[in-house]
Scaffold this active site. Structure first.
Site, PDB file in Angstrom:
ATOM      1  N   GLY A 105      92.570  58.566  18.816  1.00 45.05           N
ATOM      2  CA  GLY A 105      92.220  57.120  18.345  1.00 45.05           C
ATOM      3  C   GLY A 105      93.516  56.578  17.505  1.00 45.05           C
ATOM      4  N   GLY A 106      93.087  55.518  16.867  1.00 46.90           N
ATOM      5  CA  GLY A 106      93.990  54.698  15.925  1.00 46.90           C
ATOM      6  C   GLY A 106      94.699  55.429  14.928  1.00 46.90           C
ATOM      7  CG  ASP A 151      84.963  50.033  14.726  1.00 54.28           C
ATOM      8  OD1 ASP A 151      84.888  49.316  15.606  1.00 54.28           O
ATOM      9  OD2 ASP A 151      85.791  51.246  14.903  1.00 54.28           O
ATOM     10  N   GLY A 203      94.685  59.008  14.972  1.00 49.39           N
ATOM     11  CA  GLY A 203      95.506  59.886  15.228  1.00 49.39           C
ATOM     12  C   GLY A 203      94.634  60.941  16.114  1.00 49.39           C
ATOM     13  CG  MET A 204      96.610  63.560  18.494  1.00 51.60           C
ATOM     14  SD  MET A 204      96.279  63.026  20.147  1.00 51.60           S
ATOM     15  CE  MET A 204      97.991  62.524  20.809  1.00 51.60           C
ATOM     16  CB  VAL A 205      89.821  63.888  17.597  1.00 51.21           C
ATOM     17  CG1 VAL A 205      88.593  64.937  16.983  1.00 51.21           C
ATOM     18  CG2 VAL A 205      90.049  62.775  16.896  1.00 51.21           C
ATOM     19  CB  ILE A 257      88.084  67.203  21.591  1.00 53.31           C
ATOM     20  CG1 ILE A 257      88.190  67.014  20.131  1.00 53.31           C
ATOM     21  CG2 ILE A 257      88.269  68.651  22.184  1.00 53.31           C
ATOM     22  CD1 ILE A 257      87.037  67.544  19.851  1.00 53.31           C
TER      23      ILE A 257
END
Length: 823
Positions: A505-506, A621, A508-510, A502
């Site tokens: 990002g930096g 951030d 990894g995968m979600v 879904i």
């Protein structure tokens, strides 16, 4: 005879393990200069070339030793002499960490007696060696980052008289990018706690490089051409130590130490506790005293470990001390090295030399050690002095250069009432009393220690959020109830099914998943296995979210660190990131009321971070992708991997390297590297413009003047035409006063200087007012210049998990509007 035959059979293997040269590291920048010579010279199988092509100016004299000693390397038979400030200029192709070594080997000559030289050495304008002279061979090594296209090495004779400088040889080469990690070194001090930040921007001078328990390692056997000397001369009590040698090559693991960190020979030898000389059951430390020169000077102390003594996992627990201060409690090499025996790793510390100009390193058994496995080991030591930089020869205070917890002034200024001043003094006293209760810095055993259960890569095993101690250190097993077995995570995500992704990002995968035992939906963020760069963010996220709860902060369900995995499991946010609802595809349009409520929710979460603790937490951030929406479109702030503790009560800012996302980055923080909670306010101001205009903070496909949303929108605001660039889907929905207050608030958030920006509490006030104006057409407004109604504060809006459960209290959260007559 059988033993002799076995020995002869194994001898080639042993000799290969001990004496075979390491594979050469190939640096991008690699300068080896034979100074003062027109020909090449060889040292340790490396060819040093003539230096004349690299001289900055023709203000030097080449010198040759007419009668060199027979055993002296040919490299030291010549020298370059400088009678005025001059040196070398080298082109740099790869920015980043470099090693610079200068060889000084004096010899007499008719015109110059090199033993009488006295000079200052400057690297890119930084004075690293002042009034230096020597009568014997000295090699000075410096490790530091180069950001420009050139390295300038200048030798400047000491003032007055006939002083001069000289050098025999120079080495300059780029190092592996992770040799020195910017953040992660543990601060070991009676007066400070946390992690050192900005290491890669410091110039480090190597003082000691020790092969503990082993023999001398020459540059020929080191991929970075370093020399490691034996430790015996530094042992405080030799009978306490016992040498250990392994014939098996180190078991290097991804994310751990490498051959560039230290050579095989360092990790294949160690000193351990000599139990044979001890009374049964006795506990003692092994200690080394290393002279480092001046007292009270900061040093990077890198300790190397490799478990070559244990017969199984989780049998070796021990403590580490620097200058008799506890530096690492209950070190478990099994958990720090991916559950592999014989796997090298290292830990970085920052400590001051003692009053005698020494650094004392000790290792000793832990209280967790079993009676049959009481032991402690150490394989290698590196000690590097943080050079007190003096650009162009001017001396600057070391304290001004410290990049951790810099005290630059007081936040208690004139204009505050006596009651507020007294309140701040009480808070400061309570904080100091809490710190005294939390730790006794001179104690070898502390009741509550910083969390150290995660693997120690990037040079430090300590959680990068040690400085974010919010309500005191957790108990030793304070995080264990958050651990989720890897098998359970696999099951929840159908073995990380690509169809369940879904986000990305930096880190990894979600993945979307369901924890079957609890039957709850979760979002699973899986770091790239073995990816070193993600570890600090992984640790920070756990440290922050395991200690705080708020309705508008994403909750952490658990984490997994098995099998080299770094996995974070959060509550599932049904409607995903705010960004996808503003200018994504396939999403229903958010109404203006919904957008205001989302901004209010996010502001509450950020305000809670800033004010809910002492010191507060700076997210660092804030952006639309880190504001998530649940099934009711309620906003929650996420992704705390870059979070930092805010300044203390007697500080104005935190000095730290710049981290964040382009387009949202506070320009003052970017310029001065001084972080405050107003940096989050700036980022939130950009988010507000995203909400209003429905476009990204940075869009490189647009015309140059439109690329940066903040700059572009403020130009339209100043021309009085901001209403022409708002999301077309909102036109006709927004009441003028609501839009006016919203835009006015965003503009204040984007002020160039943090002191001119509102607090998140003020931002929240204005957003609630904008919502009230939007929903009501009959507000009786103040007759003040700006027409704002009066706000009566009835709560701080910062609800912990305990008081967030009642919806009845929600109506009274933070504020309400009243008329002038009601004051």
């Amino acid at each position: 005879m059988e033993f002799t035959a076995l020995l002869l059979h194994l001898l080639p293997v042993i000799l290969l393990a001990i004496f075979s040269p390491s594979a050469a590291f190939v640096p991008t920048d690699n300068y080896l200069l034979n100074c003062g010579s027109t020909s090449n010279a060889t040292l340790d199988n490396r060819v040093f070339a003539a230096d004349s092509a690299f001289l900055a100016a023709d203000r030097s004299t080449p010198l040759a030793n007419k009668n060199p000693p027979p055993s002296s390397p040919e490299l030291y038979a010549t020298a370059r002499v400088f009678t005025s400030a001059s040196g070398y200029k080298l082109n740099i192709r790869q920015n980043g960490t470099h090693l610079v070594r200068l060889h000084f080997s004096p010899f007499p000559s008719p015109n110059f007696n090199l033993s009488a030289a006295k000079f200052t050495l400057l690297l890119n304008g930084n004075s690293v060696l002042r009034d230096f002279s020597t009568e014997a061979l000295v090699i000075k090594e410096y490790v530091f980052g180069i950001d420009g296209e050139e390295l300038e090495i200048v030798l400047r004779p000491a003032g007055g008289g006939s002083n001069f400088g000289f050098v025999n040889a120079i080495e300059v080469f780029s190092a592996p990018k992770d040799l020195i990690i910017d953040r992660g070194a543990r601060i070991v001090s009676p007066n400070a706690i946390g992690e050192f930040d900005g290491m890669s921007s410091r110039i480090l001078e190597t003082i000691h490089r020790i092969n503990v328990g082993g023999s001398k390692v020459t540059p020929f056997n080191d991929t970075l051409w370093r020399t490691w000397v034996p430790d015996e001369g530094f042992l405080v009590l030799k009978p306490a130590a016992k040498k250990v040698v392994s014939t098996h090559p180190p078991n290097y693991q991804p994310g751990g130490a490498t051959r560039e960190t230290a050579p095989d020979h360092v990790y294949m030898t160690a000193q351990s506790m000599n139990r044979g000389n001890a009374i049964l059951g006795a506990k003692f430390n092994i200690s080394w005293n290393f002279p480092v020169g001046s007292s009270g000077v900061q040093h990077l102390v890198r300790l190397h470990f490799c478990d070559i003594v244990s017969t199984g996992l989780n049998l070796l627990y021990f403590n580490v001390y620097l200058n008799d201060l506890e530096a690492y409690k209950d070190m478990d090499l099994s958990s720090l090295t991916f559950h592999e025996l014989g796997s090298p790793m290292y830990v970085d510390f920052v400590a001051d030399s003692d009053d005698l100009g020494k650094m004392r390193v000790s290792v000793g058994p832990s209280d967790l050690s079993t009676s049959t496995h009481v032991n402690a080991i150490l394989n290698g030591v590196e000690i590097m002095k943080m050079v007190n930089l003096a650009a162009s020869g001017s001396v600057s205070s070391e304290k001004k250069k410290r990049r951790t917890w810099i005290i630059v002034g007081s936040i208690l200024g004139g204009g505050f009432g006596l009651l507020l001043l007294a309140g701040l003094m009480v808070l400061l006293a309570c904080r100091c009393r809490k710190k005294k209760q939390m730790k006794n810095p001179r104690s070898r055993r502390t009741e509550s220690s910083a969390w150290t259960t995660l693997r120690g890569v990037q040079g430090s095993s300590r959680s990068r959020m040690t400085e974010l101690t919010i309500t005191g250190s957790p108990a030793g097993n304070g995080y264990h109830n958050l651990r989720i077995p890897f098998a359970e995570v696999q099951s929840a995500t159908n073995n990380f099914d690509k169809n369940l992704i879904i986000g990305m990002g930096g880190f990894g995968m979600v993945y979307k998943g369901v924890l079957k035992d609890a039957n709850i939906k979760v979002a699973v963020k899986r770091g790239v296995p073995g990816h070193r760069q993600g570890l600090p963010e992984f640790q920070t996220e756990i440290t922050v979210l395991s200690r705080i709860r708020h309705r508008h902060l994403v909750s952490l369900v658990g984490y997994c660190e098995e099998q080299s995995e770094m996995i974070l499991v959060y509550e599932y946010m049904e409607n995903g990131p705010l960004k996808s609802h503003l200018y994504g595809q396939g999403q229903a349009t958010l109404t203006w009321k919904q957008r205001l409520e989302i901004c209010i929710g996010a502001a509450r979460g950020i305000h809670y971070l800033h004010t809910g603790f002492i010191p507060g937490i700076i997210h660092r951030d804030i952006k639309s992708t880190n504001i998530l929406l649940d099934e009711n479109h309620e906003a929650k702030v996420a992704d705390f991997g870059l979070s930092r503790a805010g300044p203390c009560l007697d500080e104005t800012h935190v000095s730290t390297g710049v981290k964040g996302s382009f387009g949202y980055l506070d320009p003052e923080y970017f310029r001065r590297q001084q972080l405050t909670d107003k940096s989050d306010v700036y980022s939130f101001g950009v988010v507000m413009l995203e909400v209003l205009c429905a476009r990204p903070a940075i869009d490189p496909l647009l015309a140059r003047e439109q690329v940066n949303l903040a700059e572009w929108a403020l130009q339209w605001k100043q021309s009085g035409r901001l209403d022409q660039i708002i999301d077309p889907k909102l036109r006709g929905q927004i009441k003028h006063r609501s839009l006016e207050k919203f835009v006015e608030t965003a503009e204040k958030c984007l002020a160039e200087y943090g002191v001119d920006r509102p607090s998140m509490g003020d931002v929240l006030w204005n957003l609630e007012y904008a919502l009230q104006v939007q929903e009501s057409g009959s507000l009786r407004e103040d007759s003040s210049a700006n027409g704002d109604p009066v706000m009566v504060v009835v709560g701080n809006g910062d609800r912990s998990e305990e008081n967030c459960s009642s919806e009845a209290s929600t109506a009274l959260v933070f504020s309400q509007l009243v008329t002038n007559e009601g004051r």
